[in-house]
Design a protein around this motif. Structure first.
Motif, short mmCIF file in Angstrom:
data_model
loop_
_atom_site.label_atom_id
_atom_site.label_comp_id
_atom_site.label_asym_id
_atom_site.label_seq_id
_atom_site.Cartn_x
_atom_site.Cartn_y
_atom_site.Cartn_z
N SER A 165 -35.56 47.87 -16.15
CA SER A 165 -35.71 47.73 -17.59
C SER A 165 -35.44 46.30 -18.04
O SER A 165 -35.54 46.00 -19.23
N GLY A 166 -35.05 45.43 -17.11
CA GLY A 166 -34.82 44.04 -17.43
C GLY A 166 -33.45 43.74 -18.00
O GLY A 166 -33.20 42.63 -18.47
N TYR A 167 -32.54 44.70 -17.98
CA TYR A 167 -31.20 44.49 -18.54
C TYR A 167 -30.30 43.69 -17.59
O TYR A 167 -29.36 43.03 -18.03
N ILE A 168 -30.57 43.78 -16.29
CA ILE A 168 -29.84 42.97 -15.32
C ILE A 168 -30.85 42.25 -14.43
O ILE A 168 -31.99 42.72 -14.28
N ILE A 169 -30.42 41.13 -13.88
CA ILE A 169 -31.29 40.35 -13.00
C ILE A 169 -30.50 39.94 -11.76
O ILE A 169 -29.27 39.95 -11.77
N GLU A 170 -31.23 39.59 -10.71
CA GLU A 170 -30.59 39.13 -9.48
C GLU A 170 -29.84 37.84 -9.74
O GLU A 170 -30.32 36.96 -10.45
N THR B 243 -27.61 42.11 -2.57
CA THR B 243 -28.02 41.43 -3.80
C THR B 243 -26.97 41.68 -4.87
O THR B 243 -26.56 42.82 -5.09
N SER B 244 -26.57 40.61 -5.55
CA SER B 244 -25.66 40.76 -6.68
C SER B 244 -26.46 40.59 -7.96
O SER B 244 -27.53 39.96 -7.97
N TYR B 245 -25.95 41.17 -9.03
CA TYR B 245 -26.66 41.19 -10.31
C TYR B 245 -25.77 40.70 -11.43
O TYR B 245 -24.55 40.79 -11.36
N LYS B 246 -26.42 40.21 -12.47
CA LYS B 246 -25.73 39.81 -13.69
C LYS B 246 -26.53 40.31 -14.88
O LYS B 246 -27.70 40.68 -14.75
N ILE B 247 -25.89 40.32 -16.03
CA ILE B 247 -26.55 40.73 -17.27
C ILE B 247 -27.58 39.68 -17.63
O ILE B 247 -27.30 38.48 -17.59
N SER B 248 -28.78 40.11 -17.98
CA SER B 248 -29.82 39.16 -18.36
C SER B 248 -29.63 38.73 -19.81
O SER B 248 -29.11 39.49 -20.63
N THR B 249 -30.07 37.53 -20.10
CA THR B 249 -30.07 37.08 -21.48
C THR B 249 -31.24 37.74 -22.20
O THR B 249 -32.14 38.30 -21.55
N GLU B 250 -31.26 37.63 -23.49
CA GLU B 250 -32.36 38.24 -24.25
C GLU B 250 -33.70 37.61 -23.87
O GLU B 250 -34.69 38.31 -23.70
N SER B 251 -33.73 36.30 -23.69
CA SER B 251 -35.00 35.65 -23.33
C SER B 251 -35.43 36.02 -21.91
O SER B 251 -36.63 36.18 -21.66
N GLU B 252 -34.48 36.17 -20.98
CA GLU B 252 -34.83 36.61 -19.63
C GLU B 252 -35.40 38.02 -19.67
O GLU B 252 -36.35 38.33 -18.95
N ARG B 253 -34.84 38.88 -20.51
CA ARG B 253 -35.33 40.25 -20.61
C ARG B 253 -36.73 40.28 -21.22
O ARG B 253 -37.60 41.02 -20.76
#
Length: 144
Positions: free
Chosen positions: A63-68, A82-92
């Motif tokens: 859903s684009g809420y987290i990214i690698e 793989t580790s993940y972090k919260i995506s920014t609004e523009s990344e989403r």
């Protein structure tokens, strides 16, 4: 002092939190606390079973809420995860736009195949796949 990036991330987090299903909300909050992190790290820190957490990571990623965010060595297996972090609004938004184009192209190819005189079995399969893609496209729109 909160930086602009952190403030933007926190604002985006609060904006979407209520739109997620409860289990996904919980996992999203745990990722937000421990980011960047792997599903295994969340399981170890918060005492969850892996099969409860890993699918939520997949849903949030799709859903684009987290990214690698890179790779980390698993303490149990010594393999890279793989580790993940919260995506920014523009990344989403970038993720959603890219995913939308991929899904639309896939749907268009299926519909083209539909008119090539395929068997009824194949036609049923195409209809199911188009319906599935339409649901995925609709799900991309949620939370914006």
């Amino acid at each position: 002092m909160i930086t602009n990036t952190a403030q933007t991330r926190n604002d985006a987090y609060l904006k979407i939190l209520d739109t997620l299903p409860k289990k996904r909300q919980l996992v999203y909050q745990m990722i937000n606390e421990k980011q960047p992190c792997t599903p295994q790290q969340i399981c170890e820190k918060f005492y969850f079973k892996f099969n409860e957490i890993a699918p939520r990571f997949t849903e949030l990623r799709e859903s684009g809420y987290i990214i690698e965010a890179g790779k980390q060595t698993n303490s149990r297996s010594n393999h890279k995860n793989t580790s993940y972090k919260i995506s920014t609004e523009s990344e989403r938004i970038d993720f959603i736009n890219k995913k939308f184009v991929e899904l639309r192209d896939k749907k268009d190819k299926l519909i083209d195949d539909k008119f090539k005189g395929v068997s009824s079995f194949t036609l049923d399969y195409i209809k199911k796949q188009v319906k599935k893609i339409n649901i995925q496209i609709k799900n991309l729109d949620n939370g914006l």
